[in-house]
Design a protein around this motif. Structure first.
Motif, PDB file in Angstrom:
ATOM      1  N   ASN A 527       0.818  -1.208   0.000  1.00 34.62           N
ATOM      2  CA  ASN A 527       0.000   0.000   0.000  1.00 34.62           C
ATOM      3  C   ASN A 527       0.856   1.264   0.000  1.00 34.62           C
ATOM      4  O   ASN A 527       0.484   2.282  -0.576  1.00 34.62           O
ATOM      5  CB  ASN A 527      -0.944  -0.002   1.209  1.00 34.62           C
ATOM      6  CG  ASN A 527      -2.234  -0.748   0.931  1.00 34.62           C
ATOM      7  OD1 ASN A 527      -3.204  -0.153   0.453  1.00 34.62           O
ATOM      8  ND2 ASN A 527      -2.231  -2.056   1.198  1.00 34.62           N
ATOM      9  N   ARG A 528       2.029   1.200   0.653  1.00 38.23           N
ATOM     10  CA  ARG A 528       2.944   2.341   0.577  1.00 38.23           C
ATOM     11  C   ARG A 528       3.388   2.573  -0.871  1.00 38.23           C
ATOM     12  O   ARG A 528       3.444   3.712  -1.348  1.00 38.23           O
ATOM     13  CB  ARG A 528       4.160   2.093   1.458  1.00 38.23           C
ATOM     14  CG  ARG A 528       5.230   3.182   1.359  1.00 38.23           C
ATOM     15  CD  ARG A 528       6.570   2.690   1.838  1.00 38.23           C
ATOM     16  NE  ARG A 528       7.013   1.551   1.032  1.00 38.23           N
ATOM     17  CZ  ARG A 528       8.048   0.779   1.352  1.00 38.23           C
ATOM     18  NH1 ARG A 528       8.728   1.005   2.460  1.00 38.23           N
ATOM     19  NH2 ARG A 528       8.380  -0.232   0.576  1.00 38.23           N
ATOM     20  N   ASP A 529       3.686   1.480  -1.586  1.00 37.12           N
ATOM     21  CA  ASP A 529       4.117   1.617  -2.978  1.00 37.12           C
ATOM     22  C   ASP A 529       3.012   2.204  -3.853  1.00 37.12           C
ATOM     23  O   ASP A 529       3.258   3.041  -4.732  1.00 37.12           O
ATOM     24  CB  ASP A 529       4.564   0.263  -3.532  1.00 37.12           C
ATOM     25  CG  ASP A 529       5.801  -0.271  -2.817  1.00 37.12           C
ATOM     26  OD1 ASP A 529       6.482   0.542  -2.172  1.00 37.12           O
ATOM     27  OD2 ASP A 529       6.060  -1.488  -2.887  1.00 37.12           O
ATOM     28  N   ALA A 531       0.630   4.194  -2.785  1.00 33.83           N
ATOM     29  CA  ALA A 531       0.499   5.606  -2.417  1.00 33.83           C
ATOM     30  C   ALA A 531       1.573   6.439  -3.109  1.00 33.83           C
ATOM     31  O   ALA A 531       1.317   7.545  -3.592  1.00 33.83           O
ATOM     32  CB  ALA A 531       0.583   5.766  -0.898  1.00 33.83           C
ATOM     33  N   ARG A 532       2.782   5.919  -3.165  1.00 29.29           N
ATOM     34  CA  ARG A 532       3.847   6.649  -3.860  1.00 29.29           C
ATOM     35  C   ARG A 532       3.571   6.753  -5.352  1.00 29.29           C
ATOM     36  O   ARG A 532       3.867   7.769  -5.992  1.00 29.29           O
ATOM     37  CB  ARG A 532       5.192   5.954  -3.627  1.00 29.29           C
ATOM     38  CG  ARG A 532       5.718   6.140  -2.211  1.00 29.29           C
ATOM     39  CD  ARG A 532       7.059   5.478  -2.042  1.00 29.29           C
ATOM     40  NE  ARG A 532       7.601   5.675  -0.710  1.00 29.29           N
ATOM     41  CZ  ARG A 532       8.709   5.082  -0.247  1.00 29.29           C
ATOM     42  NH1 ARG A 532       9.375   4.266  -1.043  1.00 29.29           N
ATOM     43  NH2 ARG A 532       9.136   5.313   0.969  1.00 29.29           N
ATOM     44  N   GLU A 535       1.145   9.460  -5.754  1.00 25.20           N
ATOM     45  CA  GLU A 535       1.809  10.746  -5.497  1.00 25.20           C
ATOM     46  C   GLU A 535       2.548  11.224  -6.749  1.00 25.20           C
ATOM     47  O   GLU A 535       2.406  12.381  -7.170  1.00 25.20           O
ATOM     48  CB  GLU A 535       2.789  10.592  -4.333  1.00 25.20           C
ATOM     49  CG  GLU A 535       3.599  11.864  -4.072  1.00 25.20           C
ATOM     50  CD  GLU A 535       4.763  11.620  -3.120  1.00 25.20           C
ATOM     51  OE1 GLU A 535       5.517  12.571  -2.882  1.00 25.20           O
ATOM     52  OE2 GLU A 535       4.917  10.466  -2.639  1.00 25.20           O
ATOM     53  N   ARG A 553      -0.025   9.740   3.185  1.00 22.78           N
ATOM     54  CA  ARG A 553      -0.508   8.364   3.363  1.00 22.78           C
ATOM     55  C   ARG A 553       0.659   7.377   3.298  1.00 22.78           C
ATOM     56  O   ARG A 553       0.725   6.416   4.071  1.00 22.78           O
ATOM     57  CB  ARG A 553      -1.535   8.041   2.278  1.00 22.78           C
ATOM     58  CG  ARG A 553      -2.222   6.700   2.479  1.00 22.78           C
ATOM     59  CD  ARG A 553      -3.206   6.420   1.369  1.00 22.78           C
ATOM     60  NE  ARG A 553      -4.217   7.476   1.233  1.00 22.78           N
ATOM     61  CZ  ARG A 553      -5.135   7.486   0.288  1.00 22.78           C
ATOM     62  NH1 ARG A 553      -5.180   6.502  -0.600  1.00 22.78           N
ATOM     63  NH2 ARG A 553      -6.012   8.469   0.233  1.00 22.78           N
ATOM     64  N   ALA A 554       1.622   7.619   2.378  1.00 26.13           N
ATOM     65  CA  ALA A 554       2.779   6.736   2.277  1.00 26.13           C
ATOM     66  C   ALA A 554       3.605   6.763   3.558  1.00 26.13           C
ATOM     67  O   ALA A 554       4.125   5.727   4.007  1.00 26.13           O
ATOM     68  CB  ALA A 554       3.635   7.150   1.088  1.00 26.13           C
TER      69      ALA A 554
END
Length: 565
Positions: A527-529, A531-532, A535, A553-554
C-alpha cells in the motif's frame, strides 16, 4: 724549402678557420618558472636570428645547474633581433631581444605550464542572427590565476572575457568562427592554453513549393489562376512569384509578378492556344522554392455541318472549325470555390464543357450542389467513469444533423483512476497511463525474489498452523505484488480495493504470531508503494494537493511497516 713549408702551414690554418665559419655573436640569460624560482639544469634552449640566412642564424643549448645558458657563434649584427625559446617538461616560454653594438644579447626566459584549453558549447546552425556564445574556462594545473581571451570572427579579441558573450547582426547564409583561450598570470607574466575554436552557420531555408489548383481547359478568353502558397520553416515573411507564358520553357513570358497573391487573373487568351503558368514562394531574404507548374488550353469552337452532294454520294457528318475536345463528360459535377460545376454543352459548339454557377451567400457547394449552410449544435451526455486505462468517454449528437463534425466536442479525455471523486483532466485526446520511469527502487522494495521467498515461508507456516483464511490472504498479497512488479499499478489498485483490503479487515489476525505480522507488514509495504505511485502521478498532472495527501498516506504506511518489522 723550410720557408715554403711555413707559408703552406699558414695558408692551411686560414682555410680551416674560414671553413668553420666562426661568428662572434652571443646570447646569454637565465631560465625561471612563472613563480620566479630557477628552472635548474636541462632546460632546452633554441635561438633563431631574424632576417638571417645561412650559417649562424640559429642554435641550441641547455641550461646548467644554475639555470644559466649561453650560446655563441651566432651571426649577429648590432641591432639584430633574435628570439630564445626555452622548454622543460610541460613548461614553455620565450623572449625576443636585440643585439648590442658588441654583437651580444641577453634574454632571461620565464617558462610556465599552460592551463587546459576551454570547453566551448557548440553553436548550432540555425536561422537566428543574434547568438549567445558560451564556454567553460580551462584550469591552471599549478593554481595560478587565470583569465580568458575571446575572439569572434575578425573582431578584436577581448581579454578577461567572461562566458557568455552575445553577438548580433549576423548575416544569413554566412558561417562564423569564434575562439577562446585560457591564460594564467603571476607577477605580470603568464602563458596561454591552446586555442579552442568553433564554427557555426546562420542558415536560411527556402519555403516549400506552392500547391496549384489545376486550371481546366476553357473556352473563355479569361482565366483565374489559384494556388496555396508554400510555407517557410524559419517563419520568415513570404511572397509569391508567378509567370504566365504561351511556351513551356517560359521563353516568352506574357504576364508576371514578383509579389502576388492567389487568385491571379489573365485575359486576352487566344483560341487553340496552350498556356503554361508557374508559381514559386520566396522568403524576405531571397530564398525561393522550386516552381510548381500547370497548363491549360483555350478553345472557342463552333459546329459546322458538312453535307455530301452528287450521285452515289457518301454520307455527311458534323465537324468543328477547330481541333476541339470534351472538357468533361455528361453528368460530371463538382465544386470550384463556392460555385458548382455542371458538365454540358453551353456554348453551342460540338464539345462539352463545365458551366460555373456560383452558390448564393447563404449556401455552400457540396458535391456539385448548392445546399443550405448548416450550423452545428452539439449536445453531449455526462462523462462516464474513469477506466483503468485512464480514459473517460461520452456520446455527443448534432441535433441539427448537419452531417459535419467541424465543431464536435471531444468524446474522450484522460483521467487518473483512484485520484479523488472527480477525474484529473490530462488533455484530449485520451491520455494513456504508463508506468512512470521514476517508480524504481525503493518503490517496490520487496517485489522480487525476496518477496517470493517471504511469502513462500509464510504459506508453509500458515499450512502447518491450519490458518487457511490467513493463507488465502497471503496468496492474494502475492498476486498483488506480481501486479506491481509488472507495472500494472492501476490493476493492482483496483485489486487491493476490491479484494485484499476487505479481506484484511475481515480476517482474524493475531499480531503476536510472526506469520500474521508478516502479512500485515507486506500489506502495508504494498500500500505504501501504491500511495507513492499515486503521489508521482498526481505531481505529473499538476495536482499538488492530491500529491501531498498521497505522500502523507505513504508516510503513515511506512510507520506501520516499522511496527510490524
Amino acid at each position: 724549402m723550410r720557408k715554403e713549408v711555413v707559408v703552406f702551414g699558414i695558408l692551411f690554418a686560414l682555410l680551416a678557420f674560414s671553413a668553420s665559419a666562426q661568428f662572434v655573436g652571443t646570447i646569454e640569460g637565465y631560465v625561471r618558472y612563472l613563480n620566479g624560482t630557477l628552472a635548474g639544469s636541462s632546460a632546452n634552449i633554441n635561438v633563431s636570428v631574424a632576417s638571417c640566412s645561412g650559417s649562424g642564424c640559429s642554435g641550441s643549448t641547455s641550461t646548467d645547474a644554475n639555470s644559466y645558458y649561453v650560446l655563441a657563434n651566432l651571426n649577429l649584427q648590432s641591432g639584430s633581433s633574435l628570439t630564445a625559446t626555452a622548454g622543460k617538461n610541460l613548461h614553455r616560454g620565450s623572449n625576443t631581444t636585440t643585439a648590442n653594438a658588441f654583437k651580444a644579447a641577453s634574454a632571461n626566459i620565464t617558462i610556465c605550464q599552460a592551463p587546459s584549453a576551454p570547453t566551448q558549447t557548440a553553436a548550432v546552425d540555425n536561422h537566428d542572427t543574434n547568438r549567445t556564445l558560451s564556454w567553460t574556462s580551462g584550469t591552471d594545473p599549478n593554481g595560478f590565476d587565470t583569465y580568458d581571451v575571446f575572439q569572434f570572427a575578425s573582431n578584436a579579441s577581448i581579454t578577461n572575457a567572461t562566458s557568455p558573450q552575445a553577438v548580433s547582426g549576423l548575416s544569413l547564409g554566412n558561417s562564423y568562427s569564434w575562439t577562446v583561450q585560457t591564460c594564467n598570470t603571476f607577477n605580470g607574466n603568464g602563458c596561454c592554453s591552446s586555442t579552442s575554436s568553433d564554427t557555426f552557420s546562420v542558415t536560411n531555408a527556402a519555403p516549400s513549393a506552392p500547391t496549384l489548383v489545376d486550371e481546366p481547359n476553357t473556352g473563355s478568353t479569361t482565366a483565374s489562376l489559384e494556388w496555396t502558397s508554400g510555407t517557410d520553416a524559419d517563419g520568415d515573411p513570404t511572397r509569391d512569384e508567378i509567370q504566365f507564358s504561351d511556351r513551356s520553357d517560359f521563353s516568352n513570358v506574357i504576364s508576371s509578378s514578383t509579389n502576388t497573391t492567389s487568385p491571379y487573373s489573365v485575359a486576352s487568351l487566344e483560341n487553340t492556344t496552350t498556356y503554361w503558368w508557374r508559381v514559386r514562394t520566396c522568403d524576405a531574404f531571397g530564398a525561393c522554392s522550386s516552381y510548381a507548374s500547370d497548363n491549360f488550353t483555350m478553345y472557342t469552337c463552333t459546329t459546322s455541318v458538312v453535307v455530301s452532294s452528287g450521285g452515289g454520294g457518301g454520307g455527311g457528318g458534323g465537324g468543328s472549325t477547330c481541333g476541339g475536345f470534351n472538357e468533361c463528360q455528361w453528368g460530371d459535377v463538382g465544386c470550384r470555390g463556392n460555385a458548382r460545376m455542371v458538365c454540358g454543352n453551353f456554348d453551342g459548339d460540338a464539345f462539352l464543357e463545365f458551366n460555373i454557377i456560383p452558390c448564393p451567400a447563404w449556401q455552400k457547394c457540396v458535391n456539385g450542389a448548392c445546399v443550405e449552410r448548416c450550423t452545428e449544435n452539439w449536445q453531449c451526455e455526462s462523462w462516464g467513469p474513469c477506466s483503468l486505462a485512464g480514459v473517460q468517454t461520452r456520446t455527443c449528437e448534432d441535433v441539427h444533423l448537419c452531417g459535419t463534425d467541424d465543431y464536435m466536442p471531444a468524446t474522450q479525455r484522460g483521467c487518473v483512476p483512484g485520484v479523488g471523486e472527480a477525474p484529473v483532466l490530462l488533455g484530449v485526446p485520451p491520455f494513456t497511463i504508463a508506468t512512470p520511469t521514476i517508480l524504481t527502487t525503493p518503490m517496490i522494495p520487496i517485489g522480487t525474489g525476496v518477496l517470493g521467498f517471504i511469502l513462500g515461508l509464510l504459506t508453509l507456516s500458515l499450512l502447518f498452523d491450519k490458518q487457511f483464511d490467513a493463507l488465502q490472504l497471503g496468496l492474494q498479497l502475492r498476486t498483488m505484488s506480481q501486479m506491481l512488479k509488472r507495472g500494472d499499478f492501476a490493476k493492482a489498485d483496483v485489486y487491493n480495493t476490491r479484494v485484499v483490503e476487505p479481506h484484511i479487515r475481515s480476517a482474524v489476525l493475531d499480531e503476536r504470531k510472526p506469520a500474521h505480522r508478516t502479512i500485515l507488514r507486506v500489506y502495508y509495504e504494498l500500500n505504501r508503494d501504491l500511495a507513492r505511485y499515486h503521489e508521482k502521478l498526481a505531481l505529473k498532472v499538476g495536482e499538488k494537493a492530491k500529491a501531498s495527501a498521497f505522500a502523507k498516506r505513504a508516510d503513515e504506511f511506512a510507520k506501520l511497516i516499522e511496527k510490524y518489522a
